[in-house]
Write a protein that holds these residues in place. Structure first.
Motif, PDB file in Angstrom:
ATOM      1  N   ALA A  20     -10.741   2.489  -1.312  1.00  0.00           N
ATOM      2  CA  ALA A  20     -10.663   3.798  -1.942  1.00  0.00           C
ATOM      3  C   ALA A  20     -10.515   3.599  -3.444  1.00  0.00           C
ATOM      4  O   ALA A  20      -9.582   2.918  -3.892  1.00  0.00           O
ATOM      5  CB  ALA A  20      -9.480   4.587  -1.391  1.00  0.00           C
ATOM      6  N   ASN A  21     -11.436   4.145  -4.197  1.00  0.00           N
ATOM      7  CA  ASN A  21     -11.359   4.128  -5.660  1.00  0.00           C
ATOM      8  C   ASN A  21     -11.138   2.739  -6.258  1.00  0.00           C
ATOM      9  O   ASN A  21     -10.420   2.598  -7.236  1.00  0.00           O
ATOM     10  CB  ASN A  21     -10.210   5.017  -6.148  1.00  0.00           C
ATOM     11  CG  ASN A  21     -10.267   6.397  -5.536  1.00  0.00           C
ATOM     12  OD1 ASN A  21     -11.348   6.940  -5.338  1.00  0.00           O
ATOM     13  ND2 ASN A  21      -9.114   6.938  -5.213  1.00  0.00           N
TER      14      ASN A  21
ATOM     15  N   ASN B 116      -7.533  -1.950   0.505  1.00  0.00           N
ATOM     16  CA  ASN B 116      -6.332  -1.845   1.338  1.00  0.00           C
ATOM     17  C   ASN B 116      -6.494  -2.682   2.584  1.00  0.00           C
ATOM     18  O   ASN B 116      -7.385  -2.433   3.382  1.00  0.00           O
ATOM     19  CB  ASN B 116      -6.085  -0.392   1.719  1.00  0.00           C
ATOM     20  CG  ASN B 116      -5.991   0.501   0.499  1.00  0.00           C
ATOM     21  OD1 ASN B 116      -5.256   0.184  -0.439  1.00  0.00           O
ATOM     22  ND2 ASN B 116      -6.750   1.576   0.485  1.00  0.00           N
TER      23      ASN B 116
ATOM     24  N   THR C  52       0.839  -1.200   0.000  1.00  0.00           N
ATOM     25  CA  THR C  52       0.000   0.000   0.000  1.00  0.00           C
ATOM     26  C   THR C  52       0.871   1.246   0.000  1.00  0.00           C
ATOM     27  O   THR C  52       1.890   1.309   0.681  1.00  0.00           O
ATOM     28  CB  THR C  52      -0.905   0.006   1.238  1.00  0.00           C
ATOM     29  OG1 THR C  52      -1.650  -1.209   1.236  1.00  0.00           O
ATOM     30  CG2 THR C  52      -1.858   1.179   1.217  1.00  0.00           C
ATOM     31  N   ARG C  53       0.477   2.213  -0.811  1.00  0.00           N
ATOM     32  CA  ARG C  53       1.293   3.428  -0.881  1.00  0.00           C
ATOM     33  C   ARG C  53       1.284   4.171   0.451  1.00  0.00           C
ATOM     34  O   ARG C  53       0.361   4.054   1.260  1.00  0.00           O
ATOM     35  CB  ARG C  53       0.855   4.332  -2.024  1.00  0.00           C
ATOM     36  CG  ARG C  53      -0.642   4.385  -2.235  1.00  0.00           C
ATOM     37  CD  ARG C  53      -1.008   5.293  -3.359  1.00  0.00           C
ATOM     38  NE  ARG C  53      -0.708   6.677  -3.064  1.00  0.00           N
ATOM     39  CZ  ARG C  53      -0.578   7.598  -3.997  1.00  0.00           C
ATOM     40  NH1 ARG C  53      -0.685   7.276  -5.260  1.00  0.00           N
ATOM     41  NH2 ARG C  53      -0.332   8.847  -3.680  1.00  0.00           N
TER      42      ARG C  53
ATOM     43  N   ASN D 220      -9.845  -1.092   4.225  1.00  0.00           N
ATOM     44  CA  ASN D 220     -10.574   0.092   3.766  1.00  0.00           C
ATOM     45  C   ASN D 220     -10.554   0.116   2.246  1.00  0.00           C
ATOM     46  O   ASN D 220      -9.726  -0.560   1.619  1.00  0.00           O
ATOM     47  CB  ASN D 220      -9.986   1.369   4.371  1.00  0.00           C
ATOM     48  CG  ASN D 220      -8.582   1.647   3.832  1.00  0.00           C
ATOM     49  OD1 ASN D 220      -8.410   2.121   2.715  1.00  0.00           O
ATOM     50  ND2 ASN D 220      -7.579   1.314   4.653  1.00  0.00           N
TER      51      ASN D 220
ATOM     52  N   ASP E 221       0.811   7.162   1.635  1.00  0.00           N
ATOM     53  CA  ASP E 221      -0.161   8.120   2.163  1.00  0.00           C
ATOM     54  C   ASP E 221      -1.538   7.498   2.425  1.00  0.00           C
ATOM     55  O   ASP E 221      -2.487   8.186   2.736  1.00  0.00           O
ATOM     56  CB  ASP E 221      -0.293   9.301   1.190  1.00  0.00           C
ATOM     57  CG  ASP E 221      -0.511   8.832  -0.231  1.00  0.00           C
ATOM     58  OD1 ASP E 221      -0.270   7.642  -0.498  1.00  0.00           O
ATOM     59  OD2 ASP E 221      -0.927   9.637  -1.073  1.00  0.00           O
ATOM     60  N   VAL E 222      -1.646   6.182   2.277  1.00  0.00           N
ATOM     61  CA  VAL E 222      -2.920   5.509   2.498  1.00  0.00           C
ATOM     62  C   VAL E 222      -2.731   4.487   3.609  1.00  0.00           C
ATOM     63  O   VAL E 222      -1.665   3.881   3.729  1.00  0.00           O
ATOM     64  CB  VAL E 222      -3.380   4.792   1.199  1.00  0.00           C
ATOM     65  CG1 VAL E 222      -4.676   4.034   1.429  1.00  0.00           C
ATOM     66  CG2 VAL E 222      -3.532   5.800   0.066  1.00  0.00           C
ATOM     67  N   GLU E 223      -3.765   4.311   4.404  1.00  0.00           N
ATOM     68  CA  GLU E 223      -3.662   3.326   5.467  1.00  0.00           C
ATOM     69  C   GLU E 223      -3.799   1.920   4.912  1.00  0.00           C
ATOM     70  O   GLU E 223      -4.664   1.640   4.090  1.00  0.00           O
ATOM     71  CB  GLU E 223      -4.767   3.580   6.512  1.00  0.00           C
ATOM     72  CG  GLU E 223      -4.457   2.908   7.833  1.00  0.00           C
ATOM     73  CD  GLU E 223      -5.718   2.691   8.661  1.00  0.00           C
ATOM     74  OE1 GLU E 223      -6.632   3.513   8.582  1.00  0.00           O
ATOM     75  OE2 GLU E 223      -5.747   1.665   9.370  1.00  0.00           O
TER      76      GLU E 223
ATOM     77  N   THR F 118      -2.330  -3.854  -0.892  1.00  0.00           N
ATOM     78  CA  THR F 118      -3.486  -3.396  -1.653  1.00  0.00           C
ATOM     79  C   THR F 118      -3.816  -4.374  -2.766  1.00  0.00           C
ATOM     80  O   THR F 118      -2.931  -4.777  -3.524  1.00  0.00           O
ATOM     81  CB  THR F 118      -3.198  -2.007  -2.259  1.00  0.00           C
ATOM     82  OG1 THR F 118      -3.017  -1.075  -1.198  1.00  0.00           O
ATOM     83  CG2 THR F 118      -4.337  -1.552  -3.157  1.00  0.00           C
TER      84      THR F 118
END
Length: 627
Positions: free
Chosen positions: A80-81, A85, A33-34, A78, A36-38, A42
Motif C-alpha cells: 500500500a502506497n 507489509n 505494521t500500524r 501486501n 489498521d493495516v494487515e 512494514t
RNA sequence: GGUCCCGUAGCUCAGUUGGAUAGAGCAACAGCCUUCUAAGCUGUGGGUCUUUGGUUCGAAUCCAAACGGGAUCACCA
C-alpha cells in the motif's frame, strides 16, 4: 531465541542484495505494521527506488515476491502506497511465544557499571513533590538500566551542611523548647522543616525595615560590600518600570537579609561549624540525625534505596585539591583578591568562580570533588545525575571543567535533566504554602485507594493486613505511574485528583489487568495443562497482536535504558494491558472447549502477566494477586 | 539583554532514526454484567500539531524567523 525484527532485517537485506546488488547507503526502514493495516512488519520502500529504478509499489512487489519465496516464515505480503507489509506465519509467532520470557538480561560484569545519583536532598526540610519525581525517576532508571544488562550503583548525595541547616538550628535553639521527634510526636524531617520556616518568618520581620531603609537610600545596616551593591541596584531601581522593580526588589531583599542580626547569627554558626566547634557539631549531628530518620521512612514508603550515601560534609573539601592542581596546570586562574576562576568564554560560556576570596568552596567546587571521589572509587562507565533542569547550566559547566582538567571519565557524565512539577494552579511556591509534601501525598493516595476500593466493594478478602497492603499498592501504583508515564524531560502538571484515578491510563488499571490474569491462572490450576498442540491453534488476530506486543518488551526496555526514559516502559505496560483486556473480553480461556486452544490462551495470558509484572516492577510498582 | 528548554483535542499526555488517514486517557454522550474480576469492553463527537517560510517523493518530527510560556546567567545551593 530469534528476535523477529533483527531476523527480518537480515533476511530482507539478503533479498535486496540478491535483487539489486546492495542495500543502498541508508539502513532499511522496518517498523511494526500500524494497527489498521494487515501485516506484522512494514518495509518502507521509498528509499529503495534509486536501487531498483522502479516506482515504490513496483519495488515493494519485487522485494515481497522474492522475500516470500526465500523465507518460509513469511506467509504473505501486501502493498500500500509504497509500503511493503509482511505477514509472518502464525506458526512463527507461536514458536516465538513458546521461547518468550519476560526475564531481564543478566548484568554483564565485564562492562563498566553505571552510577546513578538521585534524590540528593537538603537536610533542612522534608521531601516534597519535586523530590518525589526525582526519586521515582532515579529508582526506575536504575532498575531499567540494570534490566538492560549493566550493573548499576545507586548513590545519594546528601547536602547536610551549609547555611540552610544552620537556620533550623538557630531557630530550634531560640525556641528553647528542646523539642525532639519523640517529645513532639513530629517526624524528624518535618520538625526541622518547622524550625526552618520559623527562622524565615523571624528573618522577614527583621529584614523588612532594613529593606525600607535601603529603598530610601539608607544603607546603615549593611556592610561595605553590600552597600556598594545596594547603591548600584537602588539607582537602577529608581529608573525602572514596575515589572523590573519587582525583580530588583528581590535582589535587595537578599541584601537586606544579610544585614539582619539573625542572618549574622546563622553565618556565625556556619563559621563555628567549619571551625569544628564541638557544641555546634553536636547539635548539627543530632538534628541531621532526626532528618535522616524521617527521610528513611519516606524512602521506604516510596520504595527507593541506595547502594551508597555521600555527605557533602565529607566531600566538600576535596574539590579544593582539585582546584590546586588546576591552578598549577594553568587551567584555572587566581584573581588579586584570592578568588579562583575558570575562563569558559572560548566555549561560549562565562567565567566561573571555583573558590571564594576567603578560600571557602562553592557548590561547584564540592561537586567537582565529589565527582572525582566517585570516579576513583568506582571507575564507572557512566555517571548519571538525576537533577532538575534548572541546573542545566551547572552540569554543562561541571562536565566542561572536568574535561579541561583532563579527566577522560567526564565524557561519561550525563545530566538526566527533568522538568519541574507544576500544580493545576501553577508553580509550587513555599511562600504561598502550595508545596505538596511527600508524606502527605503518600497518605492521601493510599487513603483514596481505600475509599475507591470500598466503594466498589468487591475485594475478595476481609483480612485487614492484606487489605492494608492492597490499598497501599494501589495508591502507590496510581502515584508512581502518574509521574513516570510522562517523559522526564518535560515539565508536567500534577493534578492531585487525577493522580489517584484508577480508570484509563493509570497504574491501577494495569494492576487490575494483572489481577484478572492471576485469577484465571488460579482457576485453571489442575484443569488445564500447560502443553498444547500448536497446529490446532487458529490464526486469531487478537492472539497475534498480543504476541507481537510481547515481542516488543525487551527492545522497549533497551530503548528506555538508552534514553534514560522510564515513560517508554510505562506506556508499553499500558498498551499491553489494554490489548490483554481486549483479548480477555473477546475470548474465554476456561470455557474454551478446544483444550489445545484453551491451554494456548492460558499460556498467552500467563506470559502477558509476567511481562506486566516485570515492566511495572521496573517502575517500582508492585502487582496485587487479586483486587 | 545573552544562553538553553518547551508549544499536539476542552484538560493531562503519547507520537521511535522524517513515513500511510496525527493517537490514548480524562471529561461529554450512547450501548454491554445469568458469561474466566464491569477498577473492564464497544461506539460517537472533539485537531489550521502556535504562526510563517524553507529542505524533499514525504514534515508534528529537520532548518530559519516570529509569537507565547518556562529556566538560567550569584564570592546561593
Amino acid at each position: 531465541m530469534i528476535k523477529p525484527e533483527q531476523w527480518l532485517s537480515n533476511a530482507l537485506g539478503k533479498t535486496i542484495i540478491g535483487l539489486y546488488g546492495n542495500t543502498g547507503s541508508n539502513p532499511l526502514v522496518i517498523q511494526p505494521t500500524r494497527k489498521d493495516v494487515e501485516g506484522d512488519f512494514t518495509l518502507v520502500c521509498f528509499g529503495l527506488t534509486k536501487l531498483s529504478g522502479k516506482t515504490p509499489a513496483q519495488t515493494a512487489q519485487e522485494i515481497g515476491d522474492a522475500f516470500c519465496m526465500e523465507n518460509p516464515e513469511a506467509g504473505s505480503y501486501n502493498i500500500a502506497n509504497g509500503f511493503l507489509n509482511i505477514n509472518l506465519t502464525f506458526k512463527f509467532w507461536i514458536t516465538y511465544l513458546n521461547g518468550y520470557t519476560a526475564d531481564a538480561t543478566e548484568p554483564d560484569l565485564n562492562k563498566a557499571p553505571v552510577m546513578i545519583e538521585y534524590s540528593s536532598p537538603n537536610t533542612n526540610k522534608p521531601l516534597h513533590l519535586g523530590h518525589v519525581r526525582n526519586n521515582l525517576l532515579g529508582a526506575a532508571v536504575a532498575n531499567i538500566i540494570e534490566a538492560s544488562g549493566r550493573k548499576v550503583i545507586k548513590v545519594n548525595l546528601v547536602n547536610d551542611r551549609g547555611i540552610h541547616i544552620c537556620k533550623s538550628m538557630i531557630a530550634w535553639q531560640k525556641s528553647g523548647l528542646n523539642e525532639t521527634p519523640e517529645s513532639s510526636g513530629i517526624k524528624g524531617d518535618h520538625l526541622i522543616g518547622k524550625y526552618y520556616v520559623e527562622f524565615d518568618k523571624a528573618l522577614k520581620i527583621q529584614s523588612e525595615p532594613i529593606l525600607s531603609k535601603i529603598l530610601a537610600g539608607d544603607f546603615i545596616d549593611l556592610d561595605e560590600k553590600s552597600t556598594l551593591k545596594a547603591t548600584a541596584i537602588v539607582e537602577k531601581y529608581n529608573q525602572s518600570t514596575a515589572e523590573k522593580k519587582e525583580e530588583l526588589k528581590g535582589e535587595l531583599k537578599l541584601l537586606a537579609n544579610s544585614g539582619t542580626a539573625l542572618m549574622k547569627e546563622a553565618a556565625e554558626m556556619l563559621r563555628q561549624w567549619e571551625a569544628g566547634d564541638e557544641a555546634t557539631i553536636q547539635l548539627w549531628k543530632t538534628m541531621n540525625g532526626w532528618v535522616y530518620q524521617g527521610f528513611d521512612v519516606t524512602y521506604k514508603r516510596l520504595g527507593v534505596s541506595f547502594d551508597k550515601i555521600y555527605y557533602e560534609s565529607q566531600t566538600y573539601l576535596l574539590g579544593k585539591e582539585l582546584v590546586d592542581s588546576g591552578l598549577s596546570s594553568g587551567v584555572l586562574y587566581k584573581k588579586e583578591d584570592g578568588s579562583v576562576w575558570i575562563d569558559l568564554t572560548a566555549e561560549g560560556l562565562d567565567h566561573k568562580l571555583l573558590l571564594r576570596s576567603d578560600g571557602t568552596s562553592v557548590y561547584m567546587t564540592q561537586d567537582l570533588g565529589t565527582a572525582l571521589l566517585r570516579a576513583e572509587e568506582y571507575h564507572a562507565g557512566n555517571y548519571v545525575y538525576v537533577v532538575g533542569n534548572e541546573q542545566d547550566y551547572h552540569f554543562k559547566v561541571l562536565q566542561l571543567i572536568l574535561r579541561k582538567l583532563g579527566y577522560a571519565w567526564a565524557d561519561g557524565i550525563f545530566h538526566l535533566s527533568y522538568g519541574m512539577v507544576d500544580l493545576p494552579t501553577g508553580k509550587m511556591k513555599s511562600r504561598e504554602g502550595t508545596v505538596v509534601d511527600a508524606d502527605d501525598l503518600i497518605d492521601e493516595v493510599i487513603l483514596e485507594a481505600k475509599k475507591k476500593s470500598e466503594e466498589l466493594g468487591k475485594t475478595e478478602t476481609s483480612n485487614s493486613d492484606e487489605l492494608t497492603k492492597l490499598y497501599e499498592r494501589i495508591g502507590m501504583a496510581a502515584l508512581k505511574y502518574f509521574i513516570l508515564k510522562v517523559d522526564p524531560k518535560k515539565r508536567m502538571v500534577f493534578n492531585p485528583a487525577e493522580s489517584i484515578d484508577i480508570n484509563g491510563n493509570t497504574g491501577p488499571f494495569i494492576q487490575y489487568s494483572f489481577a484478572r490474569i492471576q485469577s484465571v491462572i488460579r482457576k485453571a490450576h489442575g484443569i488445564l495443562d500447560e502443553s498444547y498442540n500448536p497446529s490446532s491453534i487458529e490464526n486469531e488476530p487478537a492472539h497475534r497482536t498480543l504476541i507481537r506486543t510481547l515481542e516488543q518488551f525487551h527492545e522497549t526496555v533497551q530503548a528506555s535504558a538508552d534514553s534514560y526514559n522510564p515513560s517508554l516502559v510505562a506506556n508499553y505496560a499500558y498498551e499491553l494491558a489494554k490489548q490483554f483486556n481486549h483479548f480477555y473480553h473477546e475470548f474465554s480461556i476456561l470455557k474454551e472447549e478446544n483444550k489445545d486452544l484453551a491451554s494456548f490462551r492460558l499460556e498467552l495470558a500467563r506470559k502477558t502477566g509476567q511481562t506486566l509484572e516485570k515492566a511495572m516492577g521496573l517502575l517500582g510498582i508492585e502487582m496485587p494477586e487479586r483486587m
